[in-house]
Scaffold this active site. Sequence first.
Site, PDB file in Angstrom:
ATOM      1  N   HIS A  58      43.669  17.473  42.938  1.00  0.00           N
ATOM      2  CA  HIS A  58      42.815  16.390  43.442  1.00  0.00           C
ATOM      3  C   HIS A  58      42.987  16.301  44.954  1.00  0.00           C
ATOM      4  O   HIS A  58      44.077  16.509  45.469  1.00  0.00           O
ATOM      5  CB  HIS A  58      43.222  15.075  42.767  1.00  0.00           C
ATOM      6  CG  HIS A  58      42.673  13.858  43.447  1.00  0.00           C
ATOM      7  ND1 HIS A  58      41.320  13.611  43.548  1.00  0.00           N
ATOM      8  CD2 HIS A  58      43.282  12.819  44.092  1.00  0.00           C
ATOM      9  CE1 HIS A  58      41.130  12.470  44.212  1.00  0.00           C
ATOM     10  NE2 HIS A  58      42.302  11.973  44.547  1.00  0.00           N
ATOM     11  N   HIS A  60      43.003  13.913  47.738  1.00  0.00           N
ATOM     12  CA  HIS A  60      43.161  12.462  47.869  1.00  0.00           C
ATOM     13  C   HIS A  60      42.519  11.949  49.157  1.00  0.00           C
ATOM     14  O   HIS A  60      42.942  12.319  50.252  1.00  0.00           O
ATOM     15  CB  HIS A  60      44.654  12.130  47.831  1.00  0.00           C
ATOM     16  CG  HIS A  60      44.978  10.676  47.905  1.00  0.00           C
ATOM     17  ND1 HIS A  60      45.612   9.994  46.889  1.00  0.00           N
ATOM     18  CD2 HIS A  60      44.757   9.749  48.875  1.00  0.00           C
ATOM     19  CE1 HIS A  60      45.772   8.733  47.233  1.00  0.00           C
ATOM     20  NE2 HIS A  60      45.269   8.549  48.438  1.00  0.00           N
ATOM     21  N   HIS A 103      47.048  16.886  45.538  1.00  0.00           N
ATOM     22  CA  HIS A 103      48.133  16.908  44.556  1.00  0.00           C
ATOM     23  C   HIS A 103      47.551  17.143  43.169  1.00  0.00           C
ATOM     24  O   HIS A 103      46.378  16.872  42.923  1.00  0.00           O
ATOM     25  CB  HIS A 103      48.926  15.597  44.581  1.00  0.00           C
ATOM     26  CG  HIS A 103      48.131  14.366  44.285  1.00  0.00           C
ATOM     27  ND1 HIS A 103      47.851  13.946  43.004  1.00  0.00           N
ATOM     28  CD2 HIS A 103      47.553  13.440  45.099  1.00  0.00           C
ATOM     29  CE1 HIS A 103      47.155  12.825  43.042  1.00  0.00           C
ATOM     30  NE2 HIS A 103      46.934  12.497  44.302  1.00  0.00           N
ATOM     31  N   HIS A 105      46.571  16.326  39.549  1.00  0.00           N
ATOM     32  CA  HIS A 105      46.220  15.070  38.877  1.00  0.00           C
ATOM     33  C   HIS A 105      46.366  15.264  37.372  1.00  0.00           C
ATOM     34  O   HIS A 105      45.811  14.508  36.586  1.00  0.00           O
ATOM     35  CB  HIS A 105      44.792  14.646  39.229  1.00  0.00           C
ATOM     36  CG  HIS A 105      44.619  13.175  39.411  1.00  0.00           C
ATOM     37  ND1 HIS A 105      44.683  12.268  38.386  1.00  0.00           N
ATOM     38  CD2 HIS A 105      44.400  12.435  40.532  1.00  0.00           C
ATOM     39  CE1 HIS A 105      44.487  11.044  38.859  1.00  0.00           C
ATOM     40  NE2 HIS A 105      44.314  11.111  40.151  1.00  0.00           N
ATOM     41  N   HIS A 416      52.162  -2.557  43.144  1.00  0.00           N
ATOM     42  CA  HIS A 416      51.391  -1.377  42.751  1.00  0.00           C
ATOM     43  C   HIS A 416      50.415  -0.959  43.850  1.00  0.00           C
ATOM     44  O   HIS A 416      49.574  -1.751  44.260  1.00  0.00           O
ATOM     45  CB  HIS A 416      50.597  -1.656  41.467  1.00  0.00           C
ATOM     46  CG  HIS A 416      51.445  -2.126  40.338  1.00  0.00           C
ATOM     47  ND1 HIS A 416      52.176  -1.270  39.547  1.00  0.00           N
ATOM     48  CD2 HIS A 416      51.703  -3.370  39.878  1.00  0.00           C
ATOM     49  CE1 HIS A 416      52.835  -1.971  38.630  1.00  0.00           C
ATOM     50  NE2 HIS A 416      52.566  -3.245  38.817  1.00  0.00           N
ATOM     51  N   HIS A 419      44.608   3.048  44.327  1.00  0.00           N
ATOM     52  CA  HIS A 419      43.825   4.085  45.016  1.00  0.00           C
ATOM     53  C   HIS A 419      42.497   4.291  44.314  1.00  0.00           C
ATOM     54  O   HIS A 419      42.445   4.414  43.092  1.00  0.00           O
ATOM     55  CB  HIS A 419      44.614   5.399  45.028  1.00  0.00           C
ATOM     56  CG  HIS A 419      43.803   6.570  45.485  1.00  0.00           C
ATOM     57  ND1 HIS A 419      43.130   6.580  46.689  1.00  0.00           N
ATOM     58  CD2 HIS A 419      43.550   7.771  44.902  1.00  0.00           C
ATOM     59  CE1 HIS A 419      42.482   7.739  46.809  1.00  0.00           C
ATOM     60  NE2 HIS A 419      42.720   8.480  45.747  1.00  0.00           N
ATOM     61  N   HIS A 421      39.202   6.794  43.968  1.00  0.00           N
ATOM     62  CA  HIS A 421      38.589   8.092  44.245  1.00  0.00           C
ATOM     63  C   HIS A 421      37.140   7.865  44.697  1.00  0.00           C
ATOM     64  O   HIS A 421      36.508   6.890  44.290  1.00  0.00           O
ATOM     65  CB  HIS A 421      38.570   8.960  42.986  1.00  0.00           C
ATOM     66  CG  HIS A 421      39.933   9.385  42.505  1.00  0.00           C
ATOM     67  ND1 HIS A 421      40.141  10.573  41.843  1.00  0.00           N
ATOM     68  CD2 HIS A 421      41.147   8.810  42.599  1.00  0.00           C
ATOM     69  CE1 HIS A 421      41.428  10.694  41.531  1.00  0.00           C
ATOM     70  NE2 HIS A 421      42.058   9.626  41.973  1.00  0.00           N
ATOM     71  N   HIS A 475      43.096   3.650  40.301  1.00  0.00           N
ATOM     72  CA  HIS A 475      44.365   3.562  39.561  1.00  0.00           C
ATOM     73  C   HIS A 475      45.539   3.234  40.447  1.00  0.00           C
ATOM     74  O   HIS A 475      45.501   3.454  41.662  1.00  0.00           O
ATOM     75  CB  HIS A 475      44.619   4.896  38.837  1.00  0.00           C
ATOM     76  CG  HIS A 475      44.792   6.083  39.747  1.00  0.00           C
ATOM     77  ND1 HIS A 475      46.021   6.473  40.207  1.00  0.00           N
ATOM     78  CD2 HIS A 475      43.904   6.958  40.275  1.00  0.00           C
ATOM     79  CE1 HIS A 475      45.873   7.554  40.978  1.00  0.00           C
ATOM     80  NE2 HIS A 475      44.595   7.863  41.042  1.00  0.00           N
ATOM     81  N   CYS A 476      46.571   2.723  39.781  1.00  0.00           N
ATOM     82  CA  CYS A 476      47.855   2.577  40.450  1.00  0.00           C
ATOM     83  C   CYS A 476      48.354   3.978  40.773  1.00  0.00           C
ATOM     84  O   CYS A 476      48.236   4.878  39.955  1.00  0.00           O
ATOM     85  CB  CYS A 476      48.842   1.868  39.534  1.00  0.00           C
ATOM     86  SG  CYS A 476      50.509   1.847  40.220  1.00  0.00           S
ATOM     87  N   HIS A 477      48.926   4.178  41.980  1.00  0.00           N
ATOM     88  CA  HIS A 477      49.390   5.514  42.349  1.00  0.00           C
ATOM     89  C   HIS A 477      50.869   5.733  42.056  1.00  0.00           C
ATOM     90  O   HIS A 477      51.440   6.741  42.466  1.00  0.00           O
ATOM     91  CB  HIS A 477      49.051   5.851  43.797  1.00  0.00           C
ATOM     92  CG  HIS A 477      48.651   7.285  43.982  1.00  0.00           C
ATOM     93  ND1 HIS A 477      49.530   8.333  43.728  1.00  0.00           N
ATOM     94  CD2 HIS A 477      47.493   7.854  44.348  1.00  0.00           C
ATOM     95  CE1 HIS A 477      48.900   9.475  43.963  1.00  0.00           C
ATOM     96  NE2 HIS A 477      47.658   9.220  44.329  1.00  0.00           N
ATOM     97  N   ILE A 478      51.513   4.797  41.367  1.00  0.00           N
ATOM     98  CA  ILE A 478      52.851   5.098  40.851  1.00  0.00           C
ATOM     99  C   ILE A 478      52.606   6.018  39.653  1.00  0.00           C
ATOM    100  O   ILE A 478      51.966   5.621  38.676  1.00  0.00           O
ATOM    101  CB  ILE A 478      53.598   3.818  40.447  1.00  0.00           C
ATOM    102  CG1 ILE A 478      53.893   2.992  41.715  1.00  0.00           C
ATOM    103  CG2 ILE A 478      54.894   4.160  39.695  1.00  0.00           C
ATOM    104  CD1 ILE A 478      54.577   1.666  41.452  1.00  0.00           C
ATOM    105  N   HIS A 481      53.022   5.016  36.113  1.00  0.00           N
ATOM    106  CA  HIS A 481      52.092   3.973  35.654  1.00  0.00           C
ATOM    107  C   HIS A 481      50.723   4.558  35.290  1.00  0.00           C
ATOM    108  O   HIS A 481      50.048   4.028  34.406  1.00  0.00           O
ATOM    109  CB  HIS A 481      51.957   2.886  36.729  1.00  0.00           C
ATOM    110  CG  HIS A 481      53.250   2.177  37.004  1.00  0.00           C
ATOM    111  ND1 HIS A 481      53.384   1.165  37.921  1.00  0.00           N
ATOM    112  CD2 HIS A 481      54.486   2.357  36.448  1.00  0.00           C
ATOM    113  CE1 HIS A 481      54.636   0.742  37.923  1.00  0.00           C
ATOM    114  NE2 HIS A 481      55.326   1.456  37.059  1.00  0.00           N
ATOM    115  N   PHE A 486      47.571   2.782  33.548  1.00  0.00           N
ATOM    116  CA  PHE A 486      47.182   1.830  34.590  1.00  0.00           C
ATOM    117  C   PHE A 486      46.011   2.391  35.410  1.00  0.00           C
ATOM    118  O   PHE A 486      46.164   2.744  36.587  1.00  0.00           O
ATOM    119  CB  PHE A 486      48.378   1.528  35.482  1.00  0.00           C
ATOM    120  CG  PHE A 486      48.343   0.168  36.122  1.00  0.00           C
ATOM    121  CD1 PHE A 486      47.248  -0.669  36.008  1.00  0.00           C
ATOM    122  CD2 PHE A 486      49.453  -0.288  36.838  1.00  0.00           C
ATOM    123  CE1 PHE A 486      47.239  -1.919  36.591  1.00  0.00           C
ATOM    124  CE2 PHE A 486      49.446  -1.535  37.428  1.00  0.00           C
ATOM    125  CZ  PHE A 486      48.343  -2.357  37.304  1.00  0.00           C
TER     126      PHE A 486
HETATM  127 CU    CU Z   1      51.865   0.725  39.291  1.00  0.00          CU
END
Ligand code: CU
Length: 512
Positions: A58, A60, A103, A105, A416, A419, A421, A475-478, A481, A486
């Site tokens: 992906h 980013h 990175h 995905h 959190h 991000h 896309h 989405h959360c980028h952790i 998660h 998430f």
């Molecule tokens: Cu998160």
Amino acid sequence: MLLYPNPQTRQKNLSPDGFERRVWTANDVYPGPIIRANKGDKIFVNVTNCFGEPASIHWHGLTQKETNWYDGAPGFTQCPIPNDVSLVYDFSTYGQSGTYWWHSHYLTQYVDGLRGTLIIHDPDDPYLKSYDEEYVITLSDWYHDNSSTLLSDRMAPGYEGFDPIPDSGLISGKGRYDCSAAPKDSKCTPNAPLATYKFKKGRRYRLRLINTSTEYLFTFSIDEHKLKIIETDGEYVEPYTVEKIPINIGQRYSVIVEANQAIDNYWIRATMNKECVNSNNFTININSAINYEVVGILKYEGAKNDEPTTKESNEQHDRCKDLSTKFLIPLNAKPAPEPVHKIITLNTTAITNEKNVTVFTVNGKSFSPDFQNPTLQRILNGEDPNTFPDDQVTFVYDEPNGVIEVILINNGNGTHPFHMHGHNFFVLGSGDGTEVVKSELNYKNPTIRDTVTLPAMSWTVIRYVADNPGVWAFHCHIEWHVEMGFVAQLIESPTELAKRQPPKDWSSLCSK
Ligand SMILES: [Cu+2]
């Protein structure tokens, strides 16, 4: 026009912090190679997957206008690239410039190493005369166990800890682990080399800072040097000078640093903000020997080879928050787009599901990807996106060029980074509590970016123009998660999208 031929992704033994482990690499290096382009270029990246497992990449921050299929998000926009198969990602940079990254995905693969940076140079950069040279600096947490092991422990039924604790932090892929804490049967070389940046007195440097982590927000600083911010996530901003800069996962800043101090060595500090991450005695790897105070070295030409002895700035910032949007004013500031055609409210929280596993939910739904029948393919095949099951967490809007407002509410006690896309967005405002305070919104010159931090128990309001038909993950980028669901899928202008003809090499991924 640019061509990056044949990056091969392979697993390889590397020791970024002195501790040897298997790393998922591109062209045998970690971090992966820097891809450089100029504004307006087309980029072709031929990705050959030799991992022995599926993969994807992906891009980013790249909006992928008209090339939703090359966004690189399995389950959303493509089937993953099978082992021993190549895919040419072929996309334009359009008018975008600045600091980006790429990175995997696919599952948690980027945690294990498949990530690198992508820089789009701008011949019309308004700051071009304000710096002489530039460096790219990535920040990352780093784990000695494979991410698949960590994730299965994290998602084990009944697990009552929190996200795994990392083993070290890296600046541009270099860190230092305390080898005395390493298991006996491991290979670990103490005093691993630190990231070192050479400065020449009197010169000015643009540092492109990118947090490519799995979990941690970093605070970046250089002892005795100021950081003049000029870019947030690809958007030029009015100069704003700080001594320390909080940077969350997925976010980018460019700062200009003047080499105006005595010829010497200075600590570069990238502190992992552990107070933003919950843990308890059961947390995976809780006995980690991690040093959260990650360092590198700024070395003036002519300085001795000693390690620095400099002291950290005592500048304070709000904990676990982005820099205030008051200070991140776009250089080409625009008012928030109006009128709003659709408001999407996303209420987020963590729950324990029927299998006794902790998952995250958006409006009560938790995302689960269908890798072999990604959403984009379903829409191109004529399926009605309004009928997708709950675990697809879809939000559909079919108003080309309409203005979409998203109200994000974090009802949980974690921080959190969110991000989107396919778009950068206007950040109208944020605040504590779960009720939006309208009087605090900035409609005049809001910050523009593609990743925003959502502190615990807080709200954020963003807007963007629906000018990019596609399936866009939000989405959360952790990374843990993401796997815990998430995620929201924004399905933008599906009627227009369904008319498009995907490239054959893309379609064939799903039949392999
Ligand atoms: Cu998160």
